[in-house]
Design an enzyme around this catalytic site. Structure first.
Site, PDB file in Angstrom:
ATOM      1  N   LYS A 103       2.538  11.410   5.573  1.00  0.00           N
ATOM      2  CA  LYS A 103       2.596  10.169   6.598  1.00  0.00           C
ATOM      3  C   LYS A 103       2.936   8.977   5.760  1.00  0.00           C
ATOM      4  CE  LYS A 103      -0.592   7.592   7.945  1.00  0.00           C
ATOM      5  NZ  LYS A 103      -1.706   7.075   8.549  1.00  0.00           N
ATOM      6  N   LYS A 150       0.720  -1.215   0.014  1.00  0.00           N
ATOM      7  CA  LYS A 150      -0.021  -0.061  -0.037  1.00  0.00           C
ATOM      8  C   LYS A 150       0.976   1.296  -0.070  1.00  0.00           C
ATOM      9  CE  LYS A 150      -3.939   2.667   1.410  1.00  0.00           C
ATOM     10  NZ  LYS A 150      -5.111   2.534   1.721  1.00  0.00           N
TER      11      LYS A 150
END
Lengths: 292, 292
Positions: free
Chosen positions: A240, A171
């Site tokens: 992030k 991911k």
């Protein structure tokens, strides 16, 4: 159908839990702010008072929470779920917490005989509602096969990719490509404009070229007409994810120069006031940093 | 149909010139190594002994040569074409020589009343044979409209993008996206592999994601099974294009951090022995630079 606990009644969690319920799961739900459990209670789920109560006796526990700190709190905190899960239970950790955090949690869970799989998904709220999410799974393969029927009620595809952390790694690896694509489109548009080409015309050429991904097609208005476009992916959230990717890269000694420069530019864009705006605002940040 | 001169009988020039001839142009050709004109002579074109002889009396002169030095030599050298072109003639410079060189040549040509347009194309030899190239045009719009029928015999689409240099700028801008995409795919694959994911499986996920451009689909075998794949785009050629883009960026004060890092990595890959190999070998170069 299995007994399932579901922690996290956010924008993704609610539709995913409703799909579980429709598929016939015996469902118990929990959320830190209890009122958010109302749609599930109305649909027939029971509501737990604590993560431990949520976890007692379930076959599968799903966590769909904000970040790694929230997941650690729900699993390991006082009245945490891990104290109550029975050996053989499976945790589907679907929150995108980063591969290193996922590995650490899986190791802790395994000490109690519980398999924790990292199962981030691609797709947003509409895909969650339609059970059209794609799941990327890391962890024990046998546990994956056992949990797959539960996972399949919430997702369209389920790919077992490798050991613990592999789902989370895939991911964030994909998101590095998204971030870098976003930046290089901005750079190319700025160069074209400097050469006297209208930005819309340049985007037309780009959109018919070999690099015209679904992302490039989808992002057109975010670049050229942002006033009327919603925020699809905030700069802060993408930064992030890139930090998680680069952290994993350092642990394994992988060179990621393009991801690193993209992380820097996203940081810069956040400091320019775009933290909660779409990643396409990198276009403005780089323009501000350009002389032309 | 127009009187056309064509300089450069390479892998692109021959099929393009043949298409001109088929469309009924009165065609004269020239090549430094004269034997390469044979296919055109056989098809009915006349062969010029010098660039000046090529240019005398033509309405449109096409140049499809190796690099900027070759183009300058053919246009400005002894017996150069520019000495013989009549005022009002149009030069279609189709070689991808870089926007700054194109602007300089256009300015020199204009002193003699000749319009030089920069007309790089996207597409390779098969597209040239089928007249399916896409032309990106920079320069005087009225000259473009006059030359368009000639250009349309060799290309499928003709986009006038802006002033002199705009066509060349768009081409190198697109190539910066190609180069950066190539690098970020390599980085993401290496990260996925370090997390225990099989590279073919990781590419499967990538190929169904939002960043799956035609380039990503096309490049799969160049990344994963390079032994059986031809070289589509050499590292040295791509690095030349990125240098041209960065040179233009500096002139206009445009910030291109991703393109700059990609240029560095292509240079590194060339020094690792991949200069004449495909750009996908950046994957090996970065792997060699990684610890995992």
């Amino acid at each position: 159908m299995a007994r399932v606990g579901f922690a996290g009644m956010g924008r993704m969690g609610v539709p995913m839990a409703l799909n579980l319920l429709r598929a016939g799961a015996e469902l118990r739900v929990w959320n830190r702010t209890a009122e958010r459990c109302a749609p599930l209670a109305a649909a027939g789920a029971s509501v737990a008072a604590t993560p431990a109560e949520l976890a007692a006796g379930v076959d599968v526990l799903v966590t769909m929470l904000l970040d790694a700190a929230s997941v650690e709190d729900v699993l390991l905190g006082p009245d945490g779920a891990l104290t109550a899960l029975e050996p053989g239970a499976i945790v589907l950790e679907m929150s995108t917490i980063g591969p290193l955090a996922a590995r650490a949690l899986a190791a802790t869970a395994l000490e109690r005989g519980v398999h924790l799989l990292d199962v981030p998904v691609s797709g947003s709220t509409p895909a969650a509602e339609a059970a059209q999410l794609t799941a990327m799974v890391g962890g024990d393969r046998e546990a994956f096969e056992r949990a797959r029927p539960v996972l399949a009620t919430m997702t369209k595809e389920q790919h077992h990719l490798g050991p613990s952390g592999a789902g989370a790694a895939m991911k964030v690896a994909l998101n590095t490509i998204v971030a870098v694509s976003n930046q290089t489109v901005a750079e190319a548009l700025l160069l074209a404009e400097a050469a006297g080409i209208d930005a819309h015309t340049a985007y037309d050429v780009l959109a018919t070229s070999a690099v015209a991904s679904p992302f490039v097609h989808f992002k057109r208005r975010s670049f050229l007409e942002p006033e009327t476009e919603p925020v699809y992916f905030t700069t802060a959230l993408m930064q992030k994810d890139l930090s998680l990717a680069l952290e994993l890269a350092r642990v394994h000694g992988v060179a990621m120069p393009a991801a690193a420069i993209s992380n820097e530019v996203l940081s810069l864009s956040a400091r320019h006031g775009h933290a909660e705006e779409d990643i396409a605002r990198v276009y403005d940040t780089l323009r501000a940093g350009s002389g032309g």
